[in-house]
Motif scaffolding. Structure first.
Motif, PDB file in Angstrom:
ATOM      1  N   TRP A 268       0.805  -1.219   0.000  1.00  0.00           N
ATOM      2  CA  TRP A 268       0.000   0.000   0.000  1.00  0.00           C
ATOM      3  C   TRP A 268       0.844   1.279   0.000  1.00  0.00           C
ATOM      4  CZ3 TRP A 268      -4.723  -0.704  -1.421  1.00  0.00           C
ATOM      5  CH2 TRP A 268      -5.348  -1.923  -1.147  1.00  0.00           C
TER       6      TRP A 268
ATOM      7  N   PRO B  11     -17.304   9.380  -3.534  1.00  0.00           N
ATOM      8  CA  PRO B  11     -16.822   7.994  -3.660  1.00  0.00           C
ATOM      9  C   PRO B  11     -15.810   7.572  -2.602  1.00  0.00           C
ATOM     10  CG  PRO B  11     -16.885   9.041  -5.819  1.00  0.00           C
ATOM     11  CD  PRO B  11     -17.154  10.123  -4.795  1.00  0.00           C
ATOM     12  N   ILE B  12     -15.263   8.529  -1.853  1.00  0.00           N
ATOM     13  CA  ILE B  12     -14.306   8.140  -0.819  1.00  0.00           C
ATOM     14  C   ILE B  12     -14.944   7.249   0.245  1.00  0.00           C
ATOM     15  CG2 ILE B  12     -14.571  10.142   0.718  1.00  0.00           C
ATOM     16  CD1 ILE B  12     -11.431   9.983   1.002  1.00  0.00           C
TER      17      ILE B  12
ATOM     18  N   PRO C  48     -17.387   4.594   0.030  1.00  0.00           N
ATOM     19  CA  PRO C  48     -17.290   3.157  -0.229  1.00  0.00           C
ATOM     20  C   PRO C  48     -15.862   2.681  -0.463  1.00  0.00           C
ATOM     21  CG  PRO C  48     -18.288   4.260  -2.115  1.00  0.00           C
ATOM     22  CD  PRO C  48     -18.167   5.283  -1.011  1.00  0.00           C
ATOM     23  N   ILE C  49     -15.055   3.519  -1.116  1.00  0.00           N
ATOM     24  CA  ILE C  49     -13.672   3.119  -1.387  1.00  0.00           C
ATOM     25  C   ILE C  49     -12.896   2.974  -0.074  1.00  0.00           C
ATOM     26  CG2 ILE C  49     -11.477   3.901  -2.387  1.00  0.00           C
ATOM     27  CD1 ILE C  49     -13.205   5.157  -4.664  1.00  0.00           C
ATOM     28  N   GLY C  50     -13.017   3.964   0.817  1.00  0.00           N
ATOM     29  CA  GLY C  50     -12.300   3.914   2.099  1.00  0.00           C
ATOM     30  C   GLY C  50     -12.731   2.750   2.970  1.00  0.00           C
TER      31      GLY C  50
ATOM     32  N   PHE D 175     -14.212  -0.084   1.968  1.00  0.00           N
ATOM     33  CA  PHE D 175     -13.789  -1.339   1.332  1.00  0.00           C
ATOM     34  C   PHE D 175     -12.301  -1.583   1.551  1.00  0.00           C
ATOM     35  CE2 PHE D 175     -12.078  -3.794  -2.215  1.00  0.00           C
ATOM     36  CZ  PHE D 175     -12.804  -4.970  -2.050  1.00  0.00           C
ATOM     37  N   TRP D 176     -11.494  -0.528   1.405  1.00  0.00           N
ATOM     38  CA  TRP D 176     -10.048  -0.650   1.599  1.00  0.00           C
ATOM     39  C   TRP D 176      -9.730  -1.148   3.011  1.00  0.00           C
ATOM     40  CZ3 TRP D 176      -7.078   2.951   4.667  1.00  0.00           C
ATOM     41  CH2 TRP D 176      -5.703   2.759   4.594  1.00  0.00           C
TER      42      TRP D 176
END
Length: 187
Positions: free
Chosen positions: A38, A135-136, A138-140, A142-143
């Motif tokens: 990462w 979008p941050i 769902p992306i955050g 999920f990450w």
């Protein structure tokens, strides 16, 4: 009650660790929990914040580091020694059930510092940037979730460890993002 939770935790751990076992996950999940994998994302966050927000970008990075330090200190230095739960990969009762996908380490298990730290970072960034970039969210999440899930899959944490870490990290990230907003009200 505690025994039934521990039994559920063990059964869910084995369903994830052994039951979902496949070649693709055996390759992917060790990467997902590896901090070096990462590193480009971390570098992007730093560069983006500084280039996009200049002086405030340095404040964002400073508060992000504080968020990480708070999560790591609370989970690894305070709670883990108090609870002293052995990692599943170090539990002698599970020796015949563990698939060694990564080195186990000698640390303790509850709560997962990986889950705490990554949920804290994700929620902090969501709290800071959600109004500018939806979008941050769902992306955050999920990450942070995939990193936490990988901890169970590779056998170094029980599901309750990562769930507690996710809750703790979410709380820390939320508090730190609110602190940042108070310190930087014009952001």
């Amino acid at each position: 009650m505690i025994e039934s939770i521990q039994q559920f935790d063990l059964e869910l751990f084995l369903k994830i660790h052994r039951g979902l076992s496949n070649g693709f996950f055996d390759w992917l999940m060790p990467l997902m929990r590896n901090r070096y994998f990462w590193s480009p994302l971390y570098a992007f966050i730093v560069i983006f914040c500084i280039k996009q927000y200049r002086k405030q970008g340095y404040y964002i990075i400073g508060m992000l580091l504080f968020t990480f330090a708070a999560g790591d200190t609370i989970s690894a230095k305070i709670i883990k020694p108090l609870v002293a739960r052995v990692r599943p990969c170090n539990d002698f009762n599970l020796t015949n059930y563990i698939i060694h996908r990564v080195p186990c380490g000698s640390g303790l298990s509850f709560p997962s510092a990986h889950a705490t730290n990554h949920f804290a970072i994700a929620v902090f960034l969501i709290g800071i940037f959600y109004s500018r970039w939806k979008p941050i969210l769902p992306i955050g999440i999920f990450w942070a979730f995939i990193i936490s899930f990988a901890q169970v899959y590779v056998g170094v944490h029980y599901p309750v460890d990562v769930t507690a870490g996710a809750i703790l990290g979410t709380l820390i990230g939320f508090i730190c993002s609110r602190m940042f907003k108070k310190l930087q009200p014009d952001f």
